[in-house]
Scaffold this motif. Structure first.
Motif, PDB file in Angstrom:
ATOM      1  N   ILE A  39       0.838  -1.204   0.000  1.00 30.48           N
ATOM      2  CA  ILE A  39       0.000   0.000   0.000  1.00 30.48           C
ATOM      3  C   ILE A  39       0.872   1.253   0.000  1.00 30.48           C
ATOM      4  CG2 ILE A  39      -1.647   1.320   1.371  1.00 30.48           C
ATOM      5  CD1 ILE A  39      -2.782  -1.442   2.292  1.00 30.48           C
ATOM      6  N   ARG A  40       1.874   1.295   0.883  1.00 27.95           N
ATOM      7  CA  ARG A  40       2.743   2.471   0.940  1.00 27.95           C
ATOM      8  C   ARG A  40       3.499   2.658  -0.375  1.00 27.95           C
ATOM      9  NH1 ARG A  40       3.723   0.615   6.063  1.00 27.95           N
ATOM     10  NH2 ARG A  40       5.653  -0.401   5.413  1.00 27.95           N
ATOM     11  N   TYR A  42       2.696   1.693  -3.428  1.00 28.91           N
ATOM     12  CA  TYR A  42       1.797   2.156  -4.488  1.00 28.91           C
ATOM     13  C   TYR A  42       1.449   3.635  -4.289  1.00 28.91           C
ATOM     14  CZ  TYR A  42      -2.318   2.835  -7.343  1.00 28.91           C
ATOM     15  OH  TYR A  42      -3.217   3.344  -8.246  1.00 28.91           O
ATOM     16  N   CYS A  43       1.119   4.021  -3.066  1.00 31.08           N
ATOM     17  CA  CYS A  43       0.708   5.396  -2.816  1.00 31.08           C
ATOM     18  C   CYS A  43       1.855   6.375  -3.060  1.00 31.08           C
ATOM     19  CB  CYS A  43       0.167   5.530  -1.396  1.00 31.08           C
ATOM     20  SG  CYS A  43      -1.394   4.655  -1.142  1.00 31.08           S
ATOM     21  N   ARG A  44       3.040   5.993  -2.685  1.00 30.09           N
ATOM     22  CA  ARG A  44       4.185   6.874  -2.924  1.00 30.09           C
ATOM     23  C   ARG A  44       4.487   6.959  -4.423  1.00 30.09           C
ATOM     24  NH1 ARG A  44       7.887   4.895   2.277  1.00 30.09           N
ATOM     25  NH2 ARG A  44       6.505   5.860   3.847  1.00 30.09           N
ATOM     26  N   TYR A  45       4.276   5.856  -5.127  1.00 23.00           N
ATOM     27  CA  TYR A  45       4.461   5.892  -6.579  1.00 23.00           C
ATOM     28  C   TYR A  45       3.453   6.838  -7.230  1.00 23.00           C
ATOM     29  CZ  TYR A  45       4.102   4.753 -11.450  1.00 23.00           C
ATOM     30  OH  TYR A  45       4.034   4.869 -12.820  1.00 23.00           O
ATOM     31  N   VAL A  46       2.193   6.772  -6.809  1.00 24.65           N
ATOM     32  CA  VAL A  46       1.173   7.644  -7.388  1.00 24.65           C
ATOM     33  C   VAL A  46       1.518   9.107  -7.120  1.00 24.65           C
ATOM     34  CG1 VAL A  46      -1.255   8.340  -7.296  1.00 24.65           C
ATOM     35  CG2 VAL A  46      -0.659   5.919  -7.317  1.00 24.65           C
ATOM     36  N   ARG A  47       1.963   9.420  -5.918  1.00 21.69           N
ATOM     37  CA  ARG A  47       2.359  10.797  -5.617  1.00 21.69           C
ATOM     38  C   ARG A  47       3.507  11.246  -6.513  1.00 21.69           C
ATOM     39  NH1 ARG A  47       3.368  11.784   0.666  1.00 21.69           N
ATOM     40  NH2 ARG A  47       3.686  13.878  -0.197  1.00 21.69           N
ATOM     41  N   TRP A  48       4.488  10.372  -6.686  1.00 25.55           N
ATOM     42  CA  TRP A  48       5.645  10.699  -7.526  1.00 25.55           C
ATOM     43  C   TRP A  48       5.229  10.882  -8.985  1.00 25.55           C
ATOM     44  CZ3 TRP A  48       7.791   7.462 -11.411  1.00 25.55           C
ATOM     45  CH2 TRP A  48       8.992   7.927 -11.969  1.00 25.55           C
ATOM     46  N   SER A  49       4.430   9.973  -9.507  1.00 23.95           N
ATOM     47  CA  SER A  49       4.032  10.066 -10.918  1.00 23.95           C
ATOM     48  C   SER A  49       3.093  11.244 -11.158  1.00 23.95           C
ATOM     49  CB  SER A  49       3.388   8.755 -11.388  1.00 23.95           C
ATOM     50  OG  SER A  49       2.213   8.453 -10.653  1.00 23.95           O
ATOM     51  N   ALA A  50       2.261  11.588 -10.182  1.00 21.22           N
ATOM     52  CA  ALA A  50       1.377  12.743 -10.333  1.00 21.22           C
ATOM     53  C   ALA A  50       2.186  14.036 -10.445  1.00 21.22           C
ATOM     54  CB  ALA A  50       0.418  12.832  -9.150  1.00 21.22           C
ATOM     55  N   ALA A  51       3.295  14.103  -9.720  1.00 21.00           N
ATOM     56  CA  ALA A  51       4.100  15.328  -9.719  1.00 21.00           C
ATOM     57  C   ALA A  51       4.683  15.614 -11.101  1.00 21.00           C
ATOM     58  CB  ALA A  51       5.216  15.223  -8.683  1.00 21.00           C
ATOM     59  N   TRP A  52       5.211  14.580 -11.777  1.00 23.04           N
ATOM     60  CA  TRP A  52       5.865  14.862 -13.059  1.00 23.04           C
ATOM     61  C   TRP A  52       4.962  14.667 -14.275  1.00 23.04           C
ATOM     62  CZ3 TRP A  52       6.559  11.289 -16.977  1.00 23.04           C
ATOM     63  CH2 TRP A  52       6.454   9.932 -16.638  1.00 23.04           C
ATOM     64  N   MET A  53       3.904  13.879 -14.127  1.00 19.12           N
ATOM     65  CA  MET A  53       3.031  13.651 -15.281  1.00 19.12           C
ATOM     66  C   MET A  53       1.960  14.727 -15.434  1.00 19.12           C
ATOM     67  SD  MET A  53       2.379   9.533 -15.606  1.00 19.12           S
ATOM     68  CE  MET A  53       1.627   9.758 -17.239  1.00 19.12           C
ATOM     69  N   ILE A  88       1.181   6.819   6.871  1.00 19.98           N
ATOM     70  CA  ILE A  88       0.873   6.147   8.146  1.00 19.98           C
ATOM     71  C   ILE A  88       1.269   4.671   8.058  1.00 19.98           C
ATOM     72  CG2 ILE A  88      -0.945   7.785   8.734  1.00 19.98           C
ATOM     73  CD1 ILE A  88      -3.029   5.712   7.976  1.00 19.98           C
ATOM     74  N   PRO A  89       1.723   4.084   9.150  1.00 20.24           N
ATOM     75  CA  PRO A  89       2.306   2.742   9.079  1.00 20.24           C
ATOM     76  C   PRO A  89       1.325   1.586   8.937  1.00 20.24           C
ATOM     77  CG  PRO A  89       2.457   3.608  11.308  1.00 20.24           C
ATOM     78  CD  PRO A  89       1.961   4.734  10.455  1.00 20.24           C
ATOM     79  N   ALA A  90       0.132   1.683   9.522  1.00 17.52           N
ATOM     80  CA  ALA A  90      -0.782   0.522   9.528  1.00 17.52           C
ATOM     81  C   ALA A  90      -2.227   0.983   9.336  1.00 17.52           C
ATOM     82  CB  ALA A  90      -0.638  -0.261  10.826  1.00 17.52           C
ATOM     83  N   PRO A  91      -2.573   1.428   8.121  1.00 16.63           N
ATOM     84  CA  PRO A  91      -3.915   1.967   7.893  1.00 16.63           C
ATOM     85  C   PRO A  91      -4.989   0.900   7.819  1.00 16.63           C
ATOM     86  CG  PRO A  91      -2.724   1.875   5.827  1.00 16.63           C
ATOM     87  CD  PRO A  91      -1.757   1.458   6.899  1.00 16.63           C
TER      88      PRO A  91
END
Length: 251
Positions: A39-40, A42-53, A88-91
């Motif tokens: 989960i972490r 994937y979410c960090r990837y989406v944040r990263w890809s949203a920034a440059w795309m 967050i560590p354990a959503p």
């Protein structure tokens, strides 16, 4: 051009979800920490890809909640879930029952102990929610609940529901309110994603000793005030949008 970028971003976001599902799931079946890691990641990837795309940068403000507690969060779109779960560590979430059958997302939601409720049956929903959260076999962690019960467009009015108050009094845990402005850039029912700075802000925690009435009043005031400030920072006048919405409804 921004619409095309948004469409490509949306497509690759789901492709990445599928690839990470295939990569992590064989381990996550037997080892719950691998589900959190998936989960972490994937979410960090989406944040990263949203920034440059699409030019949508993101930021977390405030102290990131740790341990066993409640997070009462403003919910404007899928992106605020992404931001919260990236740190967050354990959503685990209070989620609508339809999510249970969603490919990939539904499996991970069950694996980390999300509680599914039927929003159309309010009394039973609260009973099911409390029963699911207090189940001794349920995973421990940060329980995320949306006090308004659903996504709410930037600047729209929606009452706060008492379910979060029922959990607060039943669990006797600290509650961290969370504000956001993500709906300004990532509308809940549109393909277009706008550039800017999306923020989730964790506010000062509320101890477990408030009455349900005082608690409900406090979280609504804190979350709405902070969210309006974040939206104003992004150039969106939330109070004016709400006033316009009420005028249109009256007509």
């Amino acid at each position: 051009m921004q619409l095309i970028r948004s469409l490509l971003f949306n497509i690759q976001m789901y492709v990445a979800m599928f690839l990470l599902f295939c990569w992590f799931t064989p381990v996550a079946i037997f080892h719950r920490p691998a589900a959190y890691a998936a989960i972490r990641t994937y979410c960090r990837y989406v944040r990263w890809s949203a920034a440059w795309m699409i030019g949508l940068k993101s930021e977390i403000r405030g102290t990131v909640p740790q341990g066993e507690l409640i997070i009462a969060a403003k919910h404007q779109s899928f992106f605020d879930i992404i931001l919260i779960c990236s740190v967050i560590p354990a959503p685990r979430f209070i989620a609508k029952k339809e999510l249970r059958r969603t490919p990939m997302l539904g499996w991970y939601a069950r694996r980390v102990g999300c509680v599914f409720v039927d929003r159309g049956k309010r009394g039973k929903a609260i009973q099911d929610m409390v029963a699911g959260v207090t189940d001794p076999e349920a995973p421990k962690g940060q329980l995320v609940i949306y006090p308004q019960g659903t996504r709410v467009a930037a600047g729209a009015d929606k009452p706060y529901k008492t379910g979060v108050g029922a959990l607060y009094t039943r669990l006797g845990q600290t509650c961290v309110p969370a504000a956001t402005n993500v709906g300004v850039f990532w509308p809940r029912s549109a393909v277009l994603r706008k550039p800017g700075l999306a923020v989730v802000e964790f506010l000062d925690p509320l101890g477990p000793d408030l009455s349900i009435e005082a608690f409900m009043a406090e979280i609504e005031t804190r979350i709405e005030t902070a969210s309006d400030a974040l939206m104003a920072e992004a150039g969106f006048d939330a109070p004016a949008a709400r006033a316009a919405g009420r005028t249109a409804s009256a007509e």
